[in-house]
Design a protein around this motif. Sequence first.
Motif: not given
Length: 624
Positions: A39, A41, A112
């Motif tokens: 992931e 951000e 995200t």
Amino acid sequence: MKKIWLPAACLLFSAASFGQTVQKAIYYRVSFPNAVHHEAEIEMTVPQAPGGKFRVRMSRSSPGRYATHEFGKNVYSVRAANADGSPLELKQVEGDVYEVQEHGSVVKISYTLFGNWTDGTYASIDPSHAHLNMPAAFMWVPGQETRPLRFEFQDLDKYGWKVATQLHPEGDNVYSAPNLQYMMDSPTELSAYKESSWTVPGPNGKVQTIRLTTHSDDDQPTIDNFAKKVQKVVLEAKAVYGELPLYDYGTYTFLQDVYPTVSGDGMEHRNSTVIVQPAPQVAGREDALLGTFSHEYFHSWNVERIRPKTLEPFNFEHANMSNELWFAEGFTQYYGGLLLERAGFDTPEEYTRTLTGLVNAVLNSPGAKRYSPAQASRYAVFADAGVSIDPNNTPNMFLSYYTYGGATALALDLRLRSEFNLTLDGYMRQVWLTHGKPEKPYTIADLQNVLARYTGKPAFAADFFKRYINGVEKNDYAALLAGAGLELRKAQPGKGWIGFATGAQARGRSGQARTNTDTEGFAITSSTVMGTPVYKAGIDAGDIITKADGKDIKNLPDLNAAIEGKRPGESIGVTYKNRTGSHTATVTLEENPAVEVVTYEKAGKTPNPTQLDFRKRWLESKVK
């Protein structure tokens, strides 16, 4: 991608002198607090936000790809806020489109991003790197495509990463693009890559830098040695056109990623290319890895600057259909192999295997017999890694524009050499000077006009395009290759053939191979090819062959063994079953239509001096 006039971009910032409002850059801040779970951000700050409601979105297509890819599926936890952090109402109006409601002058969109597929199309994030294809990673604001953009990459020290990209470095891990088109065309690799670079004379006396950045399990000497091989390919490509393109910031970057679990791919961009290769490392595989470099770097001219009008400007909201991929991708495919031979990485004997693949494809594919190169190009919106789970009939109605165009380029090259004492190199250079260097997008008619001027024979150009580009006729490859002392012959003369080349594997809804452990026999899971013996016998996808010539069949090798030693014209009984029951068909074997290209020397013939000279002038290095 569309030409980016950097001086014009710079003028954007001085527009206030003409009484206009200066457009502030849209700013992206990218961090990786959860890289171990793939992931990132991302926060996008939009100053001078459009008045009233406005939309932000993910892309559905990507430069270098022609089908849709639905990048919005990997974006979640999407939020909107004012500059002070106060939340804003945000409505998801489509799967990849969000609408900001009432807001202040500055709006922040945060979300995200999940990425776990390393190739030229998608994004991949883990503690070893962040491999970002921009359309797969970054939201954008429709209607604000001309605004400059800036990117701040955080957590570089945390992971020991550096930044490789064609974006312009501004300092402090900040990089910029003059507008959306350039940004989308700027893949970015964050990793502890190794780099090797060199300079090459560019146009107008400017020296330009070529960078090889490699994320792999190799030491620096290995990358330096590999860079020397890449440099030979770069120089052979330059020799075709006579000059390098003028790279926007004076640098061209190869973004190479090598690891066993990545997805093999190459994706061209304006001042860079992504090359992803599923291998343990570069060391020991250098020559085998060069093919993608040869193809993708040739795109630096052909596609990135010699640009089809059908792709201008590139639309990120849907599939981009083009009539000219037989030229953009196919002629590049031809040169990808030819440049390796000219650079000394293939011998003429080895190069004949490349020619064999091109000629077989164009002469023996049902799609090439029914559809023209222009029609095959338009099918890219479905064929170019497009997402689908249902079977289609491509074995019988489509030939890749890569091989179709590559075979067409081969024929045109040999015809120009034999009929006009000209070369395809010369033609490509004329296309470059007419359309590429001034960045004037072309159509098929434009390519025909350049060929007419180059040969001085408009009738030849009109005939070639009518028959071989817009039509389905095929050149006489046997005669053309003979001029270079190469023989086109049957690959398996006198051997019985049932019509299968390889077994097709079923695919499940998840994209994983579906195994039928309870199925006895050889299950046919893709369309049989039109005109083959098995097709004529009425056997097709969904049928399960259990016996052939009285022998039990469990797989394709069993089937091939059952016809071993049989000759064309012989018939065998084939038992198969499907949902209508069990059946027996009589299959009359034929001779495999597959051909191969070999040198006269290998065929036991002696090429004459004229043929040897023709071959030498065609295949020898063009670097002075």
